[in-house]
Design a protein around this motif. Structure first.
Motif, mmCIF file in Angstrom:
data_model
loop_
_atom_site.group_PDB
_atom_site.id
_atom_site.type_symbol
_atom_site.label_atom_id
_atom_site.label_comp_id
_atom_site.label_asym_id
_atom_site.label_seq_id
_atom_site.Cartn_x
_atom_site.Cartn_y
_atom_site.Cartn_z
ATOM 1 N N VAL A 47 0.838 -1.203 0.000
ATOM 2 C CA VAL A 47 0.000 0.000 0.000
ATOM 3 C C VAL A 47 0.871 1.250 0.000
ATOM 4 O O VAL A 47 2.038 1.212 0.373
ATOM 5 N N ALA A 48 0.270 2.367 -0.389
ATOM 6 C CA ALA A 48 0.954 3.658 -0.372
ATOM 7 C C ALA A 48 0.968 4.216 1.040
ATOM 8 O O ALA A 48 0.111 3.899 1.864
ATOM 9 N N ASP A 49 1.922 5.049 1.317
ATOM 10 C CA ASP A 49 2.073 5.685 2.621
ATOM 11 C C ASP A 49 0.812 6.478 2.973
ATOM 12 O O ASP A 49 0.497 7.473 2.321
ATOM 13 N N PRO A 50 0.070 6.049 4.003
ATOM 14 C CA PRO A 50 -1.161 6.760 4.374
ATOM 15 C C PRO A 50 -0.903 7.967 5.274
ATOM 16 O O PRO A 50 -1.808 8.755 5.519
ATOM 17 N N ILE A 51 0.317 8.141 5.743
ATOM 18 C CA ILE A 51 0.666 9.211 6.675
ATOM 19 C C ILE A 51 0.999 10.511 5.951
ATOM 20 O O ILE A 51 0.654 11.584 6.395
ATOM 21 N N LEU B 289 6.859 8.586 5.322
ATOM 22 C CA LEU B 289 8.078 7.793 5.229
ATOM 23 C C LEU B 289 9.082 8.476 4.308
ATOM 24 O O LEU B 289 8.691 9.097 3.313
ATOM 25 N N PRO B 290 10.380 8.347 4.595
ATOM 26 C CA PRO B 290 11.397 8.958 3.729
ATOM 27 C C PRO B 290 11.392 8.326 2.340
ATOM 28 O O PRO B 290 11.029 7.157 2.183
ATOM 29 N N PRO B 291 11.819 9.080 1.333
ATOM 30 C CA PRO B 291 11.887 8.533 -0.024
ATOM 31 C C PRO B 291 12.709 7.251 -0.071
ATOM 32 O O PRO B 291 13.742 7.127 0.588
ATOM 33 N N GLY B 292 12.220 6.272 -0.849
ATOM 34 C CA GLY B 292 12.943 5.029 -1.051
ATOM 35 C C GLY B 292 12.849 4.042 0.093
ATOM 36 O O GLY B 292 13.508 3.010 0.063
ATOM 37 N N HIS B 293 12.032 4.314 1.103
ATOM 38 C CA HIS B 293 11.916 3.445 2.272
ATOM 39 C C HIS B 293 10.550 2.766 2.327
ATOM 40 O O HIS B 293 9.595 3.215 1.702
ATOM 41 N N ILE B 294 10.514 1.698 3.129
ATOM 42 C CA ILE B 294 9.256 1.004 3.393
ATOM 43 C C ILE B 294 9.076 0.854 4.895
ATOM 44 O O ILE B 294 10.027 1.020 5.665
ATOM 45 N N PHE B 295 7.867 0.527 5.281
ATOM 46 C CA PHE B 295 7.557 0.188 6.671
ATOM 47 C C PHE B 295 6.712 -1.075 6.617
ATOM 48 O O PHE B 295 5.703 -1.118 5.905
ATOM 49 N N VAL B 296 7.142 -2.116 7.341
ATOM 50 C CA VAL B 296 6.400 -3.368 7.372
ATOM 51 C C VAL B 296 5.617 -3.396 8.676
ATOM 52 O O VAL B 296 6.211 -3.427 9.756
ATOM 53 N N THR B 297 4.294 -3.360 8.574
ATOM 54 C CA THR B 297 3.467 -3.293 9.777
ATOM 55 C C THR B 297 3.662 -4.532 10.639
ATOM 56 O O THR B 297 3.716 -5.650 10.141
ATOM 57 N N GLY B 298 3.815 -4.298 11.936
ATOM 58 C CA GLY B 298 3.939 -5.385 12.895
ATOM 59 C C GLY B 298 5.293 -6.059 12.948
ATOM 60 O O GLY B 298 5.498 -6.976 13.738
ATOM 61 N N LEU B 299 6.242 -5.637 12.137
ATOM 62 C CA LEU B 299 7.537 -6.312 12.076
ATOM 63 C C LEU B 299 8.640 -5.523 12.787
ATOM 64 O O LEU B 299 9.738 -6.034 12.978
ATOM 65 N N LEU B 300 8.369 -4.314 13.215
ATOM 66 C CA LEU B 300 9.399 -3.467 13.800
ATOM 67 C C LEU B 300 10.146 -4.135 14.960
ATOM 68 O O LEU B 300 11.375 -4.102 14.982
ATOM 69 N N PRO B 301 9.472 -4.765 15.930
ATOM 70 C CA PRO B 301 10.217 -5.392 17.031
ATOM 71 C C PRO B 301 11.229 -6.439 16.550
ATOM 72 O O PRO B 301 12.363 -6.478 17.030
ATOM 73 N N THR C 241 14.200 -0.258 5.560
ATOM 74 C CA THR C 241 12.982 -0.151 6.354
ATOM 75 C C THR C 241 13.126 0.988 7.357
ATOM 76 O O THR C 241 14.229 1.283 7.819
ATOM 77 N N VAL C 242 12.023 1.599 7.685
ATOM 78 C CA VAL C 242 12.023 2.664 8.681
ATOM 79 C C VAL C 242 11.946 1.999 10.053
ATOM 80 O O VAL C 242 10.985 1.286 10.351
ATOM 81 N N LEU C 243 12.975 2.228 10.860
ATOM 82 C CA LEU C 243 13.055 1.608 12.181
ATOM 83 C C LEU C 243 12.776 2.590 13.318
ATOM 84 O O LEU C 243 12.500 2.180 14.438
ATOM 85 N N HIS C 244 12.905 3.874 13.007
ATOM 86 C CA HIS C 244 12.690 4.908 14.018
ATOM 87 C C HIS C 244 11.835 6.012 13.424
ATOM 88 O O HIS C 244 11.831 6.216 12.209
ATOM 89 N N LYS C 245 11.159 6.746 14.268
ATOM 90 C CA LYS C 245 10.259 7.808 13.812
ATOM 91 C C LYS C 245 11.028 8.828 12.977
ATOM 92 O O LYS C 245 12.010 9.394 13.432
ATOM 93 N N PRO C 246 10.589 9.045 11.735
ATOM 94 C CA PRO C 246 11.212 10.098 10.926
ATOM 95 C C PRO C 246 11.020 11.456 11.606
ATOM 96 O O PRO C 246 9.993 11.698 12.246
ATOM 97 N N GLU C 247 11.992 12.301 11.459
ATOM 98 C CA GLU C 247 12.000 13.588 12.161
ATOM 99 C C GLU C 247 10.734 14.411 11.946
ATOM 100 O O GLU C 247 10.173 14.968 12.893
ATOM 101 N N GLY D 208 0.990 -7.474 8.363
ATOM 102 C CA GLY D 208 0.242 -7.845 7.177
ATOM 103 C C GLY D 208 0.342 -6.895 6.000
ATOM 104 O O GLY D 208 -0.180 -7.180 4.933
ATOM 105 N N ALA D 209 1.041 -5.753 6.156
ATOM 106 C CA ALA D 209 1.142 -4.810 5.037
ATOM 107 C C ALA D 209 2.567 -4.296 4.918
ATOM 108 O O ALA D 209 3.295 -4.176 5.898
ATOM 109 N N VAL D 210 2.950 -4.002 3.693
ATOM 110 C CA VAL D 210 4.201 -3.298 3.450
ATOM 111 C C VAL D 210 3.799 -1.938 2.888
ATOM 112 O O VAL D 210 3.082 -1.845 1.896
ATOM 113 N N ILE D 211 4.205 -0.902 3.596
ATOM 114 C CA ILE D 211 3.843 0.468 3.232
ATOM 115 C C ILE D 211 5.031 1.077 2.498
ATOM 116 O O ILE D 211 6.135 1.150 3.031
#
Length: 188
Positions: free
Chosen positions: A49-53, A68-80, A108-114, A130-133
């Motif tokens: 999905v596209a970045d909803p933020i 999210l920063p350009p060129g990055h993804i966020f995988v929901t539920g996988l951060l830990p 992947t984005v591991l910390h809150k972008p500034e 369940g999603a890759v953003i």
């Protein structure tokens, strides 16, 4: 939940190992990964999905964005799991995949972008696995359209965070967004 998503779409016995082989992953690494019990698997088929933020429009990769920063993804539920292993990149490809260039290692984005609001970061982290953003910031088409033959309308993507696989993958470099746009226009 990860186990259910790994089982939902069976690990393709030919497509993914063939892709990994084409990207330089040694056969023994692939065999060792395939021998792991399902409970120990480090892959899943996720909805893209596209970045909803992101609410600001950016024109260059250097512009600030609240998403999210350009060129990055966020995988929901996988951060830990990513933080625990120190994994900064994951292997990703669209399904079905027939070209080596469709297999990517993406940061992947591991910390809150500034520029991101704390409440938005908390919301992202509360989403279930369940999603890759995909980031939509920066120039050119979104990442799935750049070499992966995908889009952001719910395509399935294989995401693998196994250390041995990710460290062995040698992805095909992507052409700069401007060059890809010109090539796409010529082909149309």
């Amino acid at each position: 939940q990860k186990k259910l998503l790994a089982e939902k779409v069976a690990f393709d016995k030919e497509m993914v190992p063939r892709l990994w082989t084409g990207l330089g992953v040694p056969q023994e690494t692939i065999r060792a990964y395939r021998r792991k019990p399902l409970e120990q698997s480090s892959h899943a088929w996720l909805v893209g999905v596209a970045d909803p933020i992101r609410t600001t429009t950016t024109t260059t990769p250097n512009d600030a964005s609240d998403g999210l920063p350009p060129g990055h993804i966020f995988v929901t539920g996988l951060l830990p799991a990513l933080l625990e292993t120190g994994r900064r990149e994951v292997f990703i490809t669209r399904s079905p995949c027939i070209k080596r260039a469709a297999g990517r290692l993406l940061p992947t984005v591991l910390h809150k972008p500034e520029a991101m609001l704390h409440s938005h970061w908390e919301w992202l982290n509360a989403l279930p696995f369940g999603a890759v953003i995909f980031s939509t910031a920066g120039e050119g088409p979104p990442l799935p359209e750049r070499g992966m033959s995908g889009d952001l309308d719910g395509d399935l993507y294989l995401v693998c965070w196994d250390a041995a696989i990710c460290e062995s993958v040698r992805p095909v470099p992507l052409a700069p967004p401007a060059e890809q746009h010109i090539v796409s226009s010529v082909l149309l």
